[in-house]
Design a protein around this motif. Structure first.
Motif, short mmCIF file in Angstrom:
data_model
loop_
_atom_site.label_atom_id
_atom_site.label_comp_id
_atom_site.label_asym_id
_atom_site.label_seq_id
_atom_site.Cartn_x
_atom_site.Cartn_y
_atom_site.Cartn_z
N PRO A 106 0.94 -1.07 -0.01
CA PRO A 106 0.03 -0.04 0.08
C PRO A 106 0.78 1.47 0.09
CG PRO A 106 -0.86 -1.80 1.70
CD PRO A 106 0.66 -2.09 1.40
N VAL A 107 0.47 2.23 -0.62
CA VAL A 107 1.19 3.40 -0.88
C VAL A 107 0.16 4.72 -0.48
CG1 VAL A 107 2.37 4.99 -2.44
CG2 VAL A 107 2.57 2.31 -2.54
N LEU A 108 0.99 5.54 0.13
CA LEU A 108 0.25 7.31 0.38
C LEU A 108 1.45 8.17 -0.23
CD1 LEU A 108 -1.95 8.70 2.11
CD2 LEU A 108 -0.15 8.87 3.90
N PRO A 109 0.65 8.43 -1.71
CA PRO A 109 1.71 9.28 -2.29
C PRO A 109 1.57 10.62 -2.02
CG PRO A 109 -0.29 8.76 -3.55
CD PRO A 109 -0.15 7.99 -2.18
N GLY A 110 2.76 11.47 -1.84
CA GLY A 110 2.66 12.94 -1.56
C GLY A 110 2.27 13.86 -2.50
N VAL A 111 1.49 14.97 -2.35
CA VAL A 111 1.12 15.66 -3.38
C VAL A 111 1.29 17.24 -2.75
CG1 VAL A 111 -0.34 14.07 -4.57
CG2 VAL A 111 -1.37 15.51 -2.63
N SER A 112 1.19 18.08 -3.39
CA SER A 112 1.27 19.55 -3.01
C SER A 112 0.33 20.40 -3.90
CB SER A 112 2.69 20.07 -2.99
OG SER A 112 3.58 20.17 -4.15
N VAL A 114 -2.84 20.87 -7.35
CA VAL A 114 -4.10 20.13 -8.04
C VAL A 114 -3.53 19.25 -9.07
CG1 VAL A 114 -6.03 20.66 -9.24
CG2 VAL A 114 -5.47 21.80 -7.35
N ALA A 115 -2.43 19.54 -9.73
CA ALA A 115 -1.87 18.77 -10.90
C ALA A 115 -1.38 17.39 -10.14
CB ALA A 115 -0.74 19.73 -11.50
N ASP A 116 -0.60 17.64 -9.09
CA ASP A 116 -0.15 16.18 -8.29
C ASP A 116 -1.17 15.41 -8.21
OD1 ASP A 116 2.50 17.47 -8.67
OD2 ASP A 116 2.19 17.95 -6.24
N ILE A 117 -2.59 15.82 -7.49
CA ILE A 117 -3.66 14.98 -7.27
C ILE A 117 -4.24 14.36 -8.52
CG2 ILE A 117 -6.00 15.08 -6.28
CD1 ILE A 117 -5.02 17.73 -4.74
N MET A 128 -3.96 10.14 -0.31
CA MET A 128 -2.59 11.11 -0.32
C MET A 128 -2.50 11.70 0.72
SD MET A 128 -4.01 12.72 -4.43
CE MET A 128 -5.04 11.53 -5.12
N LYS A 129 -1.07 12.15 0.68
CA LYS A 129 -0.27 12.96 1.74
C LYS A 129 -0.24 14.29 1.24
CE LYS A 129 3.98 12.87 2.86
NZ LYS A 129 5.33 12.65 3.56
N LEU A 130 -0.93 15.31 1.79
CA LEU A 130 -0.63 16.69 1.56
C LEU A 130 0.69 17.38 2.14
CD1 LEU A 130 -1.36 19.25 0.05
CD2 LEU A 130 -2.36 19.94 2.01
N PHE A 131 1.92 17.39 1.47
CA PHE A 131 2.95 17.74 2.05
C PHE A 131 3.68 18.84 1.08
CE2 PHE A 131 7.72 17.21 2.24
CZ PHE A 131 7.78 17.42 3.72
N PRO A 132 4.39 19.95 1.66
CA PRO A 132 4.45 20.14 3.18
C PRO A 132 2.81 21.14 3.20
CG PRO A 132 5.85 21.64 1.77
CD PRO A 132 5.32 20.55 1.00
N ALA A 133 2.17 20.52 4.03
CA ALA A 133 0.80 21.00 4.23
C ALA A 133 0.70 22.49 4.37
CB ALA A 133 0.14 20.25 5.45
N SER A 134 1.45 22.86 5.43
CA SER A 134 1.10 24.37 5.90
C SER A 134 1.93 25.19 4.63
CB SER A 134 2.10 24.67 7.11
OG SER A 134 3.42 24.53 6.73
N LEU A 135 2.71 24.80 3.81
CA LEU A 135 3.21 25.81 2.68
C LEU A 135 2.27 25.49 1.39
CD1 LEU A 135 7.10 25.38 3.38
CD2 LEU A 135 5.57 27.32 4.00
#
Length: 204
Positions: A106-112, A114-117, A128-135
């Motif tokens: 299983p994988v949790l891919p990181g996105v930052s 809309v294109a990544d999503i 998905m992981k939103l990273f870096p979330a605050s930025l």
């Protein structure tokens, strides 16, 4: 393939373990286990990180140990060889996503963005992981994309803290948050494992 949310079950915090030696990794994991956490992420940011994954799996067979900071096929192999239960990445590329979909875990891919999503969705991912979330726009960004991607859920990491994690968890498209605040470096250096347990217990 199991979703990350189903693996985590009721657990809403994915605690991040950063260590320079395997022994500290085991002690941190045990402290988190005492707080009834059963899933952790060990980030591959030092030469000893992979050893920590293997050691935690040996010491706590019931604990689910993911490997974070997977950025290419080489780090993916290291994570798999160490015995990681699932994979977490900080970002996505076409090549990396191809390797991830074929890795058998299983994988949790990181996105930052809309294109990544969209790119991750094209490879079949709906968590998905939103990273870096605050930025990357934080809760406002996740609220905005909620209407665009109604079947996609997130685990924000990066800038998530004890002061704002509940803001994220209150949103319907968030299944968990990732954070380092429950294992502060000064606690690890002082081997104050009880502080880690207490911090994890405070997350509701």
């Amino acid at each position: 393939m199991n979703s990350i949310s189903s693996i985590m079950g009721e657990q809403k915090l994915l605690p991040i373990i950063q260590v320079n030696n395997a022994d500290d990794g085991v002690d941190i994991a045990k402290a988190m286990y005492e707080a009834n956490l059963r899933t952790v992420e060990v980030v591959l940011r030092s030469e000893k990180s992979a050893e920590a994954i293997t050691a935690i799996k040996a010491a706590l067979p019931e604990m689910i140990v993911s490997a974070g900071t997977i950025i290419d096929e080489a780090s993916l192999k290291i994570a798999k060889d160490a015995g990681a239960d699932f994979i977490v990445t900080p970002a996505v590329t076409e090549r990396l996503l191809t390797a991830l979909t074929a890795c058998g875990l299983p994988v949790l891919p990181g996105v930052s963005t809309v294109a990544d999503i969209v790119l991750a969705r094209e490879h079949g991912f709906r968590e998905m992981k939103l990273f870096p979330a605050s930025l990357s726009g934080g809760a406002a960004f996740l609220k905005a994309v909620g209407g665009l991607f109604k079947d996609t859920r997130f685990c924000p990491t990066g800038g998530v803290s004890e002061s704002n994690y509940q803001d994220y968890l209150s949103m319907s498209n968030i299944f968990a948050v990732g954070g380092t605040w429950v294992a502060k470096p000064e606690w690890v250096e002082a081997k104050n494992w009880q502080a880690i347990t207490d911090a994890c217990l405070d997350v509701k």
